[in-house]
Each structure stands twice: as structure tokens, then as C-alpha cells.
Design a protein around this motif. Structure first.
Motif, mmCIF file in Angstrom:
data_model
loop_
_atom_site.group_PDB
_atom_site.id
_atom_site.type_symbol
_atom_site.label_atom_id
_atom_site.label_comp_id
_atom_site.label_asym_id
_atom_site.label_seq_id
_atom_site.Cartn_x
_atom_site.Cartn_y
_atom_site.Cartn_z
ATOM 1 N N GLU A 26 22.540 4.418 -30.281
ATOM 2 C CA GLU A 26 21.549 3.427 -30.709
ATOM 3 C C GLU A 26 22.185 2.551 -31.784
ATOM 4 O O GLU A 26 22.695 3.055 -32.795
ATOM 5 N N GLU A 148 13.671 16.445 -32.100
ATOM 6 C CA GLU A 148 13.050 15.156 -31.778
ATOM 7 C C GLU A 148 13.937 14.054 -32.336
ATOM 8 O O GLU A 148 14.379 14.123 -33.484
ATOM 9 N N THR A 150 14.008 9.876 -32.802
ATOM 10 C CA THR A 150 13.377 8.568 -32.725
ATOM 11 C C THR A 150 14.277 7.566 -33.440
ATOM 12 O O THR A 150 15.241 7.936 -34.109
ATOM 13 N N SER A 151 13.949 6.290 -33.295
ATOM 14 C CA SER A 151 14.796 5.259 -33.875
ATOM 15 C C SER A 151 13.981 4.285 -34.699
ATOM 16 O O SER A 151 12.876 3.895 -34.323
ATOM 17 N N SER A 152 14.552 3.868 -35.827
ATOM 18 C CA SER A 152 13.898 2.855 -36.654
ATOM 19 C C SER A 152 13.888 1.504 -35.970
ATOM 20 O O SER A 152 13.157 0.600 -36.377
ATOM 21 N N GLY A 156 11.943 4.518 -28.021
ATOM 22 C CA GLY A 156 10.993 5.577 -27.724
ATOM 23 C C GLY A 156 11.323 6.888 -28.406
ATOM 24 O O GLY A 156 12.222 6.984 -29.245
ATOM 25 N N ARG A 157 10.595 7.911 -28.021
ATOM 26 C CA ARG A 157 10.692 9.232 -28.646
ATOM 27 C C ARG A 157 11.250 10.230 -27.637
ATOM 28 O O ARG A 157 10.674 10.467 -26.576
ATOM 29 N N ALA A 177 5.677 12.789 -25.896
ATOM 30 C CA ALA A 177 7.069 12.340 -25.867
ATOM 31 C C ALA A 177 7.303 11.381 -24.705
ATOM 32 O O ALA A 177 6.781 11.569 -23.601
ATOM 33 N N ASP A 178 8.098 10.357 -24.953
ATOM 34 C CA ASP A 178 8.485 9.445 -23.877
ATOM 35 C C ASP A 178 9.426 10.134 -22.904
ATOM 36 O O ASP A 178 9.386 9.872 -21.693
#
Length: 252
Positions: A26, A148, A150-152, A156-157, A177-178
């Protein structure tokens, strides 16, 4: 957020395959989640190992961390060895375990000298660039943690279930969750003693209870009938289920 499967085998590798390893990318950040047997070679095909920003290990079974040894040798003695250590985040007890394992090759400090090693606190968040990681203990033979990510950046999760038997904690942790990537090691439940793994049907039921948008089975052998596993999981999930394959890419 882009997730590439480097290895998806259980403790015994698929023919030509690798044990657990997932590359998460990411915004130019690269995180390696798990580094089991055979993963380092697969990583080299997918990403320049000297440009990996961090490695995270869910639990201290060898099929989830053993290739830290060749990774450490490459960082220490390879022609492009680095002066800045790669961050390595392990669960409680990681330092002592890595010393015992590395000592079989030579220096007990091999891994911790090659990496900037820390043991994460399971109840705290971990940040790798724009990626935020949270942990939840699941039901395995030793202490193990679902992860888990996630991204700032607003992606998605993603929830990785690690190795687990039936776990209400994982269901709660993965709510909505995605993408839920969940183990499906067994054809049938362990006949006696503590549970530490799931069947495909149990994996599907966990995904349904968690309300996951997308479910991917992992940690299953190529000796297990993939079409059977997918069918069992899909029936319990109530929708389509995918089976992880090396090289597969998921975007959330």
C-alpha cells in the motif's frame, strides 16, 4: 491495498509450494505477513526483499516463520546487504524462540541482528507506514493472533485468521471484513484433544457469522480436494468462496 499470496500450505508444503506467507502493499509500503518454509524464494519473485519495510508473524509455529533464517542470511551476507534493518514484529516470546531456532545454524542472534526485532503487545495497534494492524488471540495449540490490516489511505479491511480452531473471538474480530482469509486445514475435526484447526465447512460458517464480504480459504494442502473444500465452505458461507493459490492477488 494489494495482498499477494506467496505461500498457502499447511505445515507440509504443497509440491513446489510454500507455507504461510502474504505480501501486503500500500502506497509504496511492503509488509510481509508470515514467513514460513519456502516463502523467501517466493518473495524474491514478487518483491525486492531489501525493500520490504516490515515483517509480522502471527504465532511461533515454524511453518509461519522458518524462512526468517534464509531472509536473515540474505540481509546479513548477501551482496546487497543492508545497513538499515528490516522491522520484524513477532508475538510475545518471539525473541527466545528465534534464538533457539537460529542457534541450530550458528549464531543465536542471526535473526535479531538482521532485523529490528520487537514483540508486539496484542492489545495495541501497530503501524507500518499507512497500514494499521490490530491483533486478536484465536484458539490454537499455542498462543496465536488473527491480524486485521487497514489503511489510512481509505482502502478496505483485511482480516487474516492465522491458525485457529473454532473461535468466537475471530468471528467478533472479523465482523464486516471486506476480505477474510481463513484457514481450512482439515477434512474433518480433530477426533480428540484441543482444537487448533478448521474444516472448510467450519471456515465457511465463521465467514457467514462474521458477515465477511469476501471469503478466501488458506492453509490447506494440495492433497485436499479443492473443489470439495470450496463446495463445503460455500454451502456454509451462503455464497461464493475462493481458495488461495500462490501468486493470487486480492485488492481491498
Amino acid at each position: 491495498m494489494r495482498i499477494t499470496v506467496l505461500g498457502k500450505s499447511p505445515a507440509w508444503q504443497d509440491a513446489g509450494g510454500a507455507c504461510s506467507g502474504y505480501l501486503i502493499e500500500e502506497s509504496r509500503q511492503a509488509l510481509l505477513l508470515e514467513c514460513g518454509n519456502g516463502v523467501f524464494a517466493k518473495l524474491r519473485r514478487a518483491h525486492d526483499y531489501v525493500n520490504v519495510d516490515a515483517v509480522v508473524i502471527s504465532h511461533l509455529h515454524a511453518d509461519h516463520f522458518l524462512d526468517l533464517v534464509p531472509f536473515a542470511y540474505a540481509l546479513t551476507y548477501g551482496p546487497r546487504r543492508q545497513t538499515a534493518a528490516v522491522d520484524l514484529h513477532g508475538p510475545p516470546g518471539a525473541r527466545a524462540t528465534f534464538r533457539r531456532v537460529a542457534g541450530a545454524w550458528g549464531s543465536e542472534q542471526l535473526i535479531e541482528n538482521a532485523f529490528a526485532l520487537s514483540e508486539y503487545a496484542p492489545d495495541e495497534e501497530l503501524h507500518v507506514g499507512p497500514l494499521r494492524l490490530r491483533f486478536r488471540e484465536v484458539d490454537h495449540y499455542i498462543q496465536a493472533f488473527a491480524v486485521e490490516v487497514t489503511s489510512s489511505a481509505g482502502a478496505g479491511r483485511f482480516v487474516f485468521g492465522a491458525d485457529t480452531g473454532p473461535s468466537d473471538g475471530l468471528v467478533a474480530f472479523a465482523q464486516g471484513a471486506d476480505l477474510l482469509m481463513i484457514e481450512a486445514t482439515l477434512q474433518c475435526p480433530e477426533p480428540e484433544g484441543p482444537r487448533g484447526h478448521l474444516t472448510a465447512a467450519e471456515a465457511g460458517a465463521h465467514g457467514r457469522r462474521a458477515g465477511a464480504a469476501r471469503l478466501v480459504l488458506t492453509h490447506l494442502s494440495d492433497e485436499l480436494d479443492e473443489s470439495w473444500a470450496r463446495r463445503e465452505a460455500s454451502e456454509a458461507f451462503g455464497g461464493d468462496v475462493e481458495v488461495a493459490r500462490e501468486g493470487a492477488v486480492y485488492v481491498v
